[in-house]
Motif scaffolding. Structure first.
Motif, PDB file in Angstrom:
ATOM      1  N   MET A  87       0.834  -1.199   0.000  1.00 11.38           N
ATOM      2  CA  MET A  87       0.000   0.000   0.000  1.00 11.38           C
ATOM      3  C   MET A  87       0.867   1.246   0.000  1.00 11.38           C
ATOM      4  SD  MET A  87      -3.038  -0.941   2.696  1.00 11.38           S
ATOM      5  CE  MET A  87      -4.138   0.292   1.967  1.00 11.38           C
ATOM      6  N   GLY A  88       0.256   2.359  -0.338  1.00 12.91           N
ATOM      7  CA  GLY A  88       0.964   3.632  -0.301  1.00 12.91           C
ATOM      8  C   GLY A  88       0.134   4.704  -0.960  1.00 12.91           C
ATOM      9  N   PRO A  89       0.456   5.969  -0.714  1.00 12.65           N
ATOM     10  CA  PRO A  89      -0.256   7.073  -1.361  1.00 12.65           C
ATOM     11  C   PRO A  89      -0.100   7.022  -2.871  1.00 12.65           C
ATOM     12  CG  PRO A  89       1.150   7.848   0.438  1.00 12.65           C
ATOM     13  CD  PRO A  89       1.529   6.430   0.177  1.00 12.65           C
ATOM     14  N   SER A  90      -0.926   7.753  -3.565  1.00 15.03           N
ATOM     15  CA  SER A  90      -0.791   7.885  -5.006  1.00 15.03           C
ATOM     16  C   SER A  90       0.599   8.412  -5.336  1.00 15.03           C
ATOM     17  CB  SER A  90      -1.854   8.850  -5.544  1.00 15.03           C
ATOM     18  OG  SER A  90      -1.712   9.034  -6.930  1.00 15.03           O
ATOM     19  N   SER A 120       3.362   6.694  -4.928  1.00 16.61           N
ATOM     20  CA  SER A 120       4.365   6.150  -3.998  1.00 16.61           C
ATOM     21  C   SER A 120       5.277   5.112  -4.646  1.00 16.61           C
ATOM     22  CB  SER A 120       3.669   5.523  -2.788  1.00 16.61           C
ATOM     23  OG  SER A 120       2.826   4.448  -3.182  1.00 16.61           O
ATOM     24  N   GLY A 121       4.894   4.609  -5.823  1.00 21.56           N
ATOM     25  CA  GLY A 121       5.718   3.623  -6.508  1.00 21.56           C
ATOM     26  C   GLY A 121       5.137   2.227  -6.513  1.00 21.56           C
ATOM     27  N   LYS A 122       3.873   2.064  -6.116  1.00 24.10           N
ATOM     28  CA  LYS A 122       3.266   0.737  -6.020  1.00 24.10           C
ATOM     29  C   LYS A 122       3.259   0.008  -7.361  1.00 24.10           C
ATOM     30  CE  LYS A 122      -0.736   2.055  -4.450  1.00 24.10           C
ATOM     31  NZ  LYS A 122      -0.534   3.530  -4.486  1.00 24.10           N
ATOM     32  N   SER A 123       2.783   0.684  -8.404  1.00 25.56           N
ATOM     33  CA  SER A 123       2.689   0.026  -9.709  1.00 25.56           C
ATOM     34  C   SER A 123       4.069  -0.297 -10.255  1.00 25.56           C
ATOM     35  CB  SER A 123       1.925   0.912 -10.695  1.00 25.56           C
ATOM     36  OG  SER A 123       0.580   1.064 -10.299  1.00 25.56           O
ATOM     37  N   THR A 124       5.016   0.625 -10.084  1.00 25.59           N
ATOM     38  CA  THR A 124       6.382   0.371 -10.544  1.00 25.59           C
ATOM     39  C   THR A 124       6.995  -0.795  -9.794  1.00 25.59           C
ATOM     40  OG1 THR A 124       6.657   2.713 -11.055  1.00 25.59           O
ATOM     41  CG2 THR A 124       8.660   1.400 -10.877  1.00 25.59           C
ATOM     42  N   PHE A 125       6.758  -0.849  -8.487  1.00 25.04           N
ATOM     43  CA  PHE A 125       7.221  -1.985  -7.693  1.00 25.04           C
ATOM     44  C   PHE A 125       6.687  -3.291  -8.267  1.00 25.04           C
ATOM     45  CE2 PHE A 125       5.063  -4.915  -4.868  1.00 25.04           C
ATOM     46  CZ  PHE A 125       6.142  -5.644  -4.395  1.00 25.04           C
ATOM     47  N   LEU A 126       5.379  -3.347  -8.525  1.00 28.51           N
ATOM     48  CA  LEU A 126       4.788  -4.584  -9.024  1.00 28.51           C
ATOM     49  C   LEU A 126       5.395  -4.973 -10.369  1.00 28.51           C
ATOM     50  CD1 LEU A 126       1.138  -5.715  -8.770  1.00 28.51           C
ATOM     51  CD2 LEU A 126       2.251  -5.792 -10.994  1.00 28.51           C
ATOM     52  N   MET A 157      -0.128  -8.564  -3.246  1.00 26.64           N
ATOM     53  CA  MET A 157      -1.294  -7.809  -3.694  1.00 26.64           C
ATOM     54  C   MET A 157      -1.122  -6.312  -3.462  1.00 26.64           C
ATOM     55  SD  MET A 157      -5.266  -8.124  -2.320  1.00 26.64           S
ATOM     56  CE  MET A 157      -4.839  -7.643  -0.628  1.00 26.64           C
ATOM     57  N   VAL A 158      -1.221  -5.536  -4.535  1.00 28.73           N
ATOM     58  CA  VAL A 158      -1.258  -4.083  -4.424  1.00 28.73           C
ATOM     59  C   VAL A 158      -2.710  -3.663  -4.241  1.00 28.73           C
ATOM     60  CG1 VAL A 158      -0.932  -1.915  -5.672  1.00 28.73           C
ATOM     61  CG2 VAL A 158       0.831  -3.685  -5.767  1.00 28.73           C
ATOM     62  N   THR A 159      -2.993  -2.857  -3.217  1.00 32.39           N
ATOM     63  CA  THR A 159      -4.348  -2.422  -2.963  1.00 32.39           C
ATOM     64  C   THR A 159      -4.345  -1.052  -2.302  1.00 32.39           C
ATOM     65  OG1 THR A 159      -6.451  -2.988  -1.869  1.00 32.39           O
ATOM     66  CG2 THR A 159      -4.431  -3.582  -0.709  1.00 32.39           C
ATOM     67  N   HIS A 160      -5.480  -0.362  -2.408  1.00 28.14           N
ATOM     68  CA  HIS A 160      -5.652   0.910  -1.693  1.00 28.14           C
ATOM     69  C   HIS A 160      -6.627   0.738  -0.534  1.00 28.14           C
ATOM     70  CE1 HIS A 160      -9.307   0.786  -4.103  1.00 28.14           C
ATOM     71  NE2 HIS A 160      -9.820   1.651  -3.252  1.00 28.14           N
ATOM     72  N   ASP A 161      -7.183  -0.475  -0.377  1.00 26.08           N
ATOM     73  CA  ASP A 161      -8.273  -0.725   0.557  1.00 26.08           C
ATOM     74  C   ASP A 161      -7.766  -1.356   1.855  1.00 26.08           C
ATOM     75  OD1 ASP A 161     -10.579  -1.421   1.881  1.00 26.08           O
ATOM     76  OD2 ASP A 161     -11.362  -2.718   0.298  1.00 26.08           O
ATOM     77  N   PRO A 162      -7.886  -0.672   3.000  1.00 23.57           N
ATOM     78  CA  PRO A 162      -7.430  -1.240   4.270  1.00 23.57           C
ATOM     79  C   PRO A 162      -8.118  -2.554   4.627  1.00 23.57           C
ATOM     80  CG  PRO A 162      -7.818   1.113   4.513  1.00 23.57           C
ATOM     81  CD  PRO A 162      -8.366   0.727   3.170  1.00 23.57           C
ATOM     82  N   VAL A 163      -9.381  -2.700   4.257  1.00 19.72           N
ATOM     83  CA  VAL A 163     -10.097  -3.939   4.554  1.00 19.72           C
ATOM     84  C   VAL A 163      -9.509  -5.099   3.740  1.00 19.72           C
ATOM     85  CG1 VAL A 163     -12.327  -5.116   4.458  1.00 19.72           C
ATOM     86  CG2 VAL A 163     -12.210  -2.723   5.184  1.00 19.72           C
TER      87      VAL A 163
END
Length: 247
Positions: A37-40, A42-48, A194-200
């Motif tokens: 997870m991370g803010p918009s 933050s590098g999530k998509s690049t990491f994946l 899993m990359v997600t923006h959802d805490p649940v």
């Protein structure tokens, strides 16, 4: 063979003058379920993309299933992705003209591999769609289509499944069903990142890794939705939002 499914060491990724990842060190154990997870921005998509061998880092190394991706040719990398990596995205990416079963076996046919009908039946049963195998995607709900996508990702028996916002297009109850399915797959020995923006959604994982400004900004073990939301707020993901739990 090690207990590590994926290892990123000092991974940096630059796009011109923009640094998307700035020296990321992460290890993902076999049979583990990790949410990222991370803010918009933050590098999530690049990491994946780097972790899954879809993009090559500017510096650093990525080892997946015991192989150094930097040492593989494009042909070898394509084969590794086909044979050892599963992908599930927010968009289900099913072919509407094919049946459920035909969509599931498509990766095997494209790879020229023999289709094990008993395995396909087990996979369709695993995702709760054995009775819908001859239906087309347009005849299924969004949750059912995502379960088809998961079965398609699992049929090649990958070492790692990368999921990018897999519940983003689903309602709360259907999302919970899909996450429970991923959880069950982990119990069977699969590694899920899993990359997600959802805490649940993140709370279904064993741990949550947080990214901020292209760097690892901490992690939570045995996360709860409240703890994840609080940490995300601390990272500035939701502006001035009020934290809903302890970090």
């Amino acid at each position: 063979m090690t207990d590590e499914a994926v290892r990123l060491a000092a991974v940096r990724k630059d796009y011109g003058r923009v640094t998307a990842l700035a020296g990321v060190d992460l290890v993902f154990p076999r049979g583990g379920f990790t949410a990222v997870m991370g803010p918009s921005g933050s590098g999530k998509s690049t990491f994946l993309h780097c972790a899954a061998g879809l993009d090559r880092p500017t510096a650093g190394s990525v080892h997946l299933d015991g192989q150094d991706l930097a040492k593989l040719s494009e042909t070898q990398l394509t084969k590794l992705r086909r044979d050892r990596i599963g992908f599930v995205f927010q968009a289900f990416n099913l072919l509407p003209a094919l049946t459920v079963e035909q969509n599931v076996v498509l990766p095997l046919r494209l790879a020229g591999r023999r289709v094990d009908r008993k395995l396909v039946t087990r996979m369709l049963t695993h995702v709760g769609l054995a009775d819908r195998r001859r239906h087309h995607p347009g005849e299924l709900s969004g949750g059912q289509q995502q379960r088809v996508a998961i079965a398609r990702a699992l049929v090649a028996r990958p070492a790692v499944l990368f999921a990018d916002e897999p519940t983003g297009a689903l309602d709360t109850r259907t999302a919970a069903e899909v996450l429970a399915l991923l959880r069950d797959s982990v119990r069977g020995g699969l590694t899920v990142v899993m990359v997600t923006h959802d805490p649940v959604a993140a709370a279904h994982a064993d741990r949550v890794v947080f990214l901020a400004d292209g760097r690892v900004a901490g992690e939570l073990i045995h996360p709860t939705p409240e703890a994840v939301a609080a940490r995300m707020t601390h990272l500035g993901a939701w502006g001035g939002a009020v934290a809903v739990g302890g970090a």
